[in-house]
Design a protein around this motif. Structure first.
Motif, short mmCIF file in Angstrom:
data_model
loop_
_atom_site.label_atom_id
_atom_site.label_comp_id
_atom_site.label_asym_id
_atom_site.label_seq_id
_atom_site.Cartn_x
_atom_site.Cartn_y
_atom_site.Cartn_z
N ALA A 5 0.81 -1.21 0.00
CA ALA A 5 0.00 0.00 0.00
C ALA A 5 0.84 1.26 0.00
O ALA A 5 0.43 2.29 -0.50
CB ALA A 5 -0.92 0.00 1.23
N PHE A 6 2.09 1.16 0.51
CA PHE A 6 2.88 2.38 0.63
C PHE A 6 4.23 2.27 -0.06
O PHE A 6 4.92 3.24 -0.22
CB PHE A 6 3.13 2.69 2.12
N ASP A 7 4.61 1.07 -0.47
CA ASP A 7 5.95 0.90 -0.97
C ASP A 7 6.05 0.36 -2.39
O ASP A 7 7.11 0.02 -2.85
CB ASP A 7 6.73 -0.04 -0.04
N GLY A 8 4.93 0.23 -3.10
CA GLY A 8 4.98 -0.28 -4.44
C GLY A 8 5.16 -1.78 -4.45
O GLY A 8 4.85 -2.47 -3.49
N PRO A 9 5.68 -2.36 -5.55
CA PRO A 9 5.81 -3.82 -5.66
C PRO A 9 6.72 -4.38 -4.57
O PRO A 9 7.78 -3.86 -4.29
CB PRO A 9 6.44 -4.00 -7.05
N ILE A 140 4.07 5.25 10.53
CA ILE A 140 3.21 4.90 11.67
C ILE A 140 1.97 5.79 11.71
O ILE A 140 0.85 5.30 11.86
CB ILE A 140 4.01 5.01 12.99
N THR A 141 2.16 7.08 11.57
CA THR A 141 1.01 7.98 11.64
C THR A 141 0.08 7.80 10.45
O THR A 141 -1.14 7.93 10.57
CB THR A 141 1.48 9.45 11.72
N LYS A 142 0.64 7.45 9.28
CA LYS A 142 -0.19 7.27 8.09
C LYS A 142 -1.03 6.01 8.19
O LYS A 142 -2.25 6.03 7.94
CB LYS A 142 0.69 7.22 6.85
N VAL A 143 -0.41 4.89 8.57
CA VAL A 143 -1.15 3.64 8.65
C VAL A 143 -2.17 3.69 9.78
O VAL A 143 -3.28 3.17 9.66
CB VAL A 143 -0.19 2.45 8.84
N TRP A 151 4.23 9.93 18.44
CA TRP A 151 3.53 8.69 18.11
C TRP A 151 3.77 7.58 19.14
O TRP A 151 2.93 6.71 19.31
CB TRP A 151 3.93 8.20 16.72
N GLY A 152 4.89 7.62 19.83
CA GLY A 152 5.16 6.59 20.82
C GLY A 152 4.11 6.55 21.91
O GLY A 152 3.72 5.49 22.40
N ARG A 153 3.63 7.72 22.29
CA ARG A 153 2.60 7.79 23.34
C ARG A 153 1.20 7.75 22.75
O ARG A 153 0.30 7.14 23.32
CB ARG A 153 2.77 9.08 24.15
N GLN A 154 1.00 8.41 21.63
CA GLN A 154 -0.35 8.56 21.08
C GLN A 154 -0.82 7.36 20.28
O GLN A 154 -2.02 7.14 20.14
CB GLN A 154 -0.41 9.82 20.19
N ILE A 155 0.10 6.59 19.74
CA ILE A 155 -0.29 5.47 18.87
C ILE A 155 0.09 4.13 19.49
O ILE A 155 -0.77 3.29 19.74
CB ILE A 155 0.34 5.62 17.47
N VAL A 156 1.37 3.93 19.76
CA VAL A 156 1.80 2.62 20.25
C VAL A 156 1.10 2.26 21.55
O VAL A 156 0.70 1.12 21.77
CB VAL A 156 3.34 2.61 20.46
N ALA A 157 0.90 3.23 22.41
CA ALA A 157 0.30 2.94 23.72
C ALA A 157 -1.21 2.79 23.66
O ALA A 157 -1.81 2.30 24.62
CB ALA A 157 0.67 4.05 24.71
N LYS A 158 -1.84 3.18 22.55
CA LYS A 158 -3.29 3.28 22.55
C LYS A 158 -4.01 2.49 21.46
O LYS A 158 -5.16 2.09 21.66
CB LYS A 158 -3.71 4.75 22.47
N ARG A 165 -0.17 -4.52 13.97
CA ARG A 165 0.29 -5.53 13.00
C ARG A 165 0.35 -4.93 11.59
O ARG A 165 1.27 -5.21 10.83
CB ARG A 165 -0.62 -6.75 13.02
N GLN A 166 -0.66 -4.15 11.26
CA GLN A 166 -0.67 -3.49 9.95
C GLN A 166 0.51 -2.52 9.84
O GLN A 166 1.20 -2.46 8.81
CB GLN A 166 -1.99 -2.74 9.74
N ILE A 167 0.74 -1.76 10.89
CA ILE A 167 1.85 -0.82 10.91
C ILE A 167 3.18 -1.57 10.74
O ILE A 167 4.04 -1.19 9.94
CB ILE A 167 1.86 -0.02 12.22
N ASN A 168 3.33 -2.67 11.48
CA ASN A 168 4.59 -3.41 11.45
C ASN A 168 4.85 -4.09 10.12
O ASN A 168 5.99 -4.30 9.72
CB ASN A 168 4.61 -4.43 12.58
#
Length: 238
Positions: A5-9, A140-143, A151-158, A165-168
């Protein structure tokens, strides 16, 4: 071939990429039990150390250790009488140690900020996001489809584990491309003529460490002003 979705083939099967991610997981699994001990050591250097002081200490130790490791391997690999095969083997071993140092640093910073690292997906997001620097933050913020600082506090923690899994999945492809390629260049530099290899190895590792420190500050924001109350009654190490 499949299209990311973000990196092409993206190749469906990439054995070399799998090896890189396997090394990453090995590093994370090996270092996770040492996180609290790492913070304890940093706090013991100064009994009344604040979270901000501990973070600065963790940053300083990480940069100096990673730089020294790169320079030492670069000098040894380029020494007279050391064949190319041995040099590459030394550099491969240092790649794992640098991953372990980076994983320990990233997870330790998260722990000081009280960001949960109890699940493997959260740990992967933290480590890859910090090691990838600005591109990791953007991914991370896009996915996660969230905006805002730290993002460490606002996304990973919440966010839910399914979202992580999608982000990773996306971070993993970026990690293989950017970190794997970067390590390949560094390895070749380390088997340059004696003296040059040490400079390349140490300088490259220093640049990587500085990028990770900057990314960690951006990921988590200002340090907590004080330690959580429970830290006063329970030791950080077990």
């Amino acid at each position: 071939m499949t299209t990311g979705a973000f990196d092409g083939p993206v190749p469906e099967e990439d054995p070399s990429g799998n090896r890189v991610l396997d090394l990453l997981d090995r590093a994370i699994n090996a270092q996770t039990p040492l996180v609290r001990k790492n913070i304890t050591r940093a706090r013991q250097r100064k009994a009344e150390a604040t979270p901000a002081q501990v973070i600065r200490n963790l940053e300083r130790v990480y940069v100096s250790t990673l730089t020294g490791t790169g320079a030492a391997v670069g000098g040894t690999a380029a020494a007279p009488g050391v064949g190319t095969g041995v040099a590459l083997a030394l550099s491969a071993g240092e790649t794992l140690s640098s991953l372990e140092l980076s994983a320990l640093f990233a997870l330790s910073i998260a722990e000081v900020h009280a960001v949960p690292i109890d699940e493997i997906e959260r740990r992967r997001t933290i480590v890859m996001g910090i090691m990838l620097g600005g591109s990791g933050s953007a991914t991370i913020t896009k996915v996660a489809e969230r905006t805002g600082q730290h993002w460490g506090r606002q996304i990973v923690a919440k966010v839910p584990v399914a979202t992580l899994r999608q982000i990773n999945s996306v971070l993993g492809r970026n990690f293989v491309t950017k970190y794997g390629t970067k390590q390949g260049i560094i390895v070749l530099g380390r088997i340059a003529p004696f003296g040059i290899g040490a400079v390349i190895g140490g300088g490259a590792n220093a640049a990587m460490a500085a990028m990770a420190v900057k990314a960690a500050r951006r990921a988590f924001g200002p340090p907590p002003e004080s330690w959580p109350p429970e830290d006063d009654s329970a030791p950080l190490s077990s």
